[in-house]
Design a protein around this motif. Sequence first.
Motif, short mmCIF file in Angstrom:
data_model
loop_
_atom_site.label_atom_id
_atom_site.label_comp_id
_atom_site.label_asym_id
_atom_site.label_seq_id
_atom_site.Cartn_x
_atom_site.Cartn_y
_atom_site.Cartn_z
N GLN A 88 5.32 1.46 1.40
CA GLN A 88 4.16 2.02 0.69
C GLN A 88 3.02 2.41 1.63
O GLN A 88 1.94 2.72 1.19
N GLN A 90 1.25 0.64 3.70
CA GLN A 90 0.08 -0.23 3.88
C GLN A 90 -0.21 -0.34 5.36
O GLN A 90 0.72 -0.37 6.16
N LEU A 130 -5.89 -3.78 -7.01
CA LEU A 130 -5.05 -2.58 -6.86
C LEU A 130 -3.68 -2.74 -7.51
O LEU A 130 -2.95 -1.77 -7.70
N CYS A 131 -3.34 -3.98 -7.84
CA CYS A 131 -1.93 -4.30 -8.13
C CYS A 131 -1.36 -3.56 -9.34
O CYS A 131 -0.19 -3.18 -9.32
N CYS A 134 -0.63 0.02 -8.44
CA CYS A 134 0.37 -0.02 -7.37
C CYS A 134 1.75 -0.32 -7.95
O CYS A 134 2.74 0.33 -7.62
N SER A 135 1.82 -1.32 -8.85
CA SER A 135 3.13 -1.68 -9.42
C SER A 135 3.67 -0.56 -10.29
O SER A 135 4.88 -0.32 -10.32
N ARG A 138 5.04 2.03 -8.03
CA ARG A 138 6.26 1.54 -7.37
C ARG A 138 7.45 1.61 -8.34
O ARG A 138 8.54 2.02 -7.97
N CYS A 219 2.76 -10.29 2.38
CA CYS A 219 2.51 -9.38 1.25
C CYS A 219 1.02 -9.12 1.08
O CYS A 219 0.59 -8.63 0.05
N CYS A 222 -1.95 -5.02 2.04
CA CYS A 222 -2.75 -4.03 1.32
C CYS A 222 -4.19 -4.48 1.16
O CYS A 222 -5.05 -3.71 0.76
N SER A 224 -5.32 -6.39 -1.09
CA SER A 224 -5.70 -6.65 -2.48
C SER A 224 -5.67 -8.14 -2.74
O SER A 224 -4.89 -8.88 -2.15
S1 SF4 Z 1 -0.44 -7.01 -3.55
FE1 SF4 Z 1 -0.73 -4.93 -2.69
S2 SF4 Z 1 1.35 -4.13 -2.46
FE2 SF4 Z 1 1.47 -5.87 -3.86
S3 SF4 Z 1 1.26 -4.98 -5.90
FE3 SF4 Z 1 -0.79 -5.58 -5.25
S4 SF4 Z 1 -1.64 -3.73 -4.34
FE4 SF4 Z 1 0.57 -3.44 -4.43
#
Ligand code: SF4
Length: 309
Positions: A88, A90, A130-131, A134-135, A138, A219, A222, A224
């Motif tokens: 991704q 990062q 952001l998750c 982001c998910s 993804r 992990c 990013c 976040s």
């Molecule tokens: S921790 Fe980072 S890479 Fe993982 S879902 Fe959240 S924003 Fe995305």
Amino acid sequence: MVMETGWLEPETAADARVKIERENHKLEKRLCRQVGQAIVDYNMIEEGDKVMVCVSGGKDSYAMLDILLKLQARAPVHFELIAVNLDQKQPGFPEHVLPQYLAQLGVPFHIENQDTYSIVKRLVPEGKTLCSLCSRLRRGILYRVADELGASKIALGHHRDDILQTFFLNMFFGGKLKGMPPKLVSDDGRHIVIRPMAQVAEKDLVRWAAHRQFPIIPCTLCGSQTNLQRKQVSRMLQDWEKLHPGRIESMFTALQNVVPSHLMDGTRHDFKGLKVTGVASADGDKGFDAEEFAAPATLPALQVLRFGD
Ligand code: SF4
């Protein structure tokens, strides 16, 4: 070992090694048994399947791939595995680690390069997590990749503790009795998603990752905040388990043993249409289920018997 002198002989390094090897062997057998059982119980993998194994670089997905490879070698059905990592972009993501590891393993793999990091950074206001976006991104990318690779199943590395945490998060914050399914049809209706490690305890995965020395990629790249509510629920479950060993196992069993007639969802059980049958049932509700419980030593029996509360 007790020496003739009556002193305990100090454990030699060789003894310690043998003990560790024995423990690791037991752990491997347990992981294979639990993953194999989940595959059978939920009919996750069938003859001719091409399973896309999503590998993030975390301990769970490394372990999933590792155990699936072991099972593939001895399974009565023939199926293919292809490992997929979504890079991704990062900052600081060590992009050589997974290709090196997967090539050395000899498993077919695909690295999908998609800069979702820049997209979420641009779209999510500063200070917000952001998750969620982001998910979502993804997920969409992985579905597309599954199509392109001709994969019939998408395997995710969630384990028993993820499932229980999700169950409590949904109950506490979503007002729903809902966990994380071991097998589901994806939200685009086009893929079957499986979680072969649904019955595996996270602590076993921590030990397995250390034993196998997986090249873990952190992990947090990013930047976040990881989900604070999930962390809190995880701590709550661990505290319960410490105070009442076996509670996690029992809760997990409960997820597989649902009695809709004893909950309150009228869409799952026809409470309105209930009629007397006039026939006694050996399995029928006694109204008082106290005898089903052995009152824990720490609970006064009265607490168990107060049904009117
Ligand atoms: S921790 Fe980072 S890479 Fe993982 S879902 Fe959240 S924003 Fe995305």
